[in-house]
Write an enzyme that holds these catalytic residues in place. Structure first.
Site, PDB file in Angstrom:
ATOM      1  CB  VAL A  25      -0.951   0.023   1.211  1.00 23.23           C
ATOM      2  CG1 VAL A  25      -1.993  -1.074   1.096  1.00 23.23           C
ATOM      3  CG2 VAL A  25      -0.180  -0.129   2.518  1.00 23.23           C
ATOM      4  CB  SER A  26       0.796   4.307  -1.978  1.00 23.94           C
ATOM      5  OG  SER A  26      -0.540   4.700  -1.745  1.00 23.94           O
ATOM      6  CB  SER A  27      -0.052   6.261   2.513  1.00 25.62           C
ATOM      7  OG  SER A  27      -1.455   6.077   2.486  1.00 25.62           O
ATOM      8  CD  GLN A  30      -3.406   3.275  -0.452  1.00 27.56           C
ATOM      9  OE1 GLN A  30      -2.681   2.300  -0.657  1.00 27.56           O
ATOM     10  NE2 GLN A  30      -3.720   4.131  -1.411  1.00 27.56           N
ATOM     11  CG  PHE A  51       8.127   1.682   1.185  1.00 26.40           C
ATOM     12  CD1 PHE A  51       9.026   2.729   1.278  1.00 26.40           C
ATOM     13  CD2 PHE A  51       8.100   0.726   2.179  1.00 26.40           C
ATOM     14  CE1 PHE A  51       9.894   2.811   2.346  1.00 26.40           C
ATOM     15  CE2 PHE A  51       8.966   0.802   3.255  1.00 26.40           C
ATOM     16  CZ  PHE A  51       9.873   1.850   3.335  1.00 26.40           C
TER      17      PHE A  51
END
Length: 213
Positions: A25-27, A30, A51
């Protein structure tokens, strides 16, 4: 010795290999549980990275590489969760396959098995590899063109054009040298068509000439 007959579910639960999930997940905001939640079996272990996909250094991905063994299967929700680009995707798949680990990308229905005789599996990987090679070539060409353009610009670049030069600079130094108290620096900057900060730089640069009365 009597061998008990195991049903399908028992056979799945007693297989020697492990089913390993990779989630990215990008953050941290999420929810990683949205990925791989609908598999018909329980994963033995899940590695989660918080990341951006553009980040090459993903600790959980590296931990997964170190953890998996021959016969294991790695599951990812889709190609964008597993890799940053097609080049990255092919590299990851080949690295896992080389360890004897299969890769299953659920949403895209892609399966990559080490030493597979399945012609479609081979075809998929060859297509991805060919596209990745094309992508690599395009990136390389763009980099080469960028470097060449930068060299050309560097050769033509002679430095920033001075805001004040020549006779105008002489007039400015003379004006500052003989400035009456009623003539503000703000007004001088306006009269010479420069900002107050630029005028300050010229005052500092030529202070010896200005103060030489």
């Amino acid at each position: 010795m009597r061998i008990e007959n195991l049903d399908i579910e028992d056979q799945i639960n007693n297989t020697p290999f492990q089913r390993v999930g990779y989630v990215r997940v990008s953050s941290k905001d999420q929810n990683p549980e949205r990925q791989l939640h609908d598999l018909p079996f329980k994963l033995d272990k899940i590695f989660i990275d918080h990341f951006s996909g553009k980040t090459a250094k993903r600790p959980a991905l590296q931990e997964m590489f170190d953890y998996v063994r021959t016969g294991d299967i790695v599951y990812a929700h889709d190609v964008f969760r597993l890799a940053r680009s097609l080049i990255d995707l092919v590299t990851i798949i080949q690295k896992l396959n080389k360890k004897g680990v299969s890769v299953n990308i659920v949403k895209n229905n892609l399966n990559f098995t080490p030493n597979s005789d399945d012609k479609f599996d081979k075809f998929q990987l060859h297509v991805l590899g060919a596209v990745a090679e094309l992508e690599r070539g395009i990136i390389s060409d763009n980099q080469a063109e960028g470097i060449e353009l930068a060299k050309k610009k560097k050769g033509k670049y002679k430095g920033r054009t001075p805001a004040i030069s020549g006779e105008k600079l002489k007039d400015l130094i003379n004006t500052l040298k003989n400035k009456p108290d009623s003539y503000s620096y703000t007004q001088i900057a306006k009269d010479f068509g420069v900002s107050y900060m630029t005028l300050t730089r010229y005052r500092d640069k030529y202070k010896n000439k200005i103060n030489d009365k």
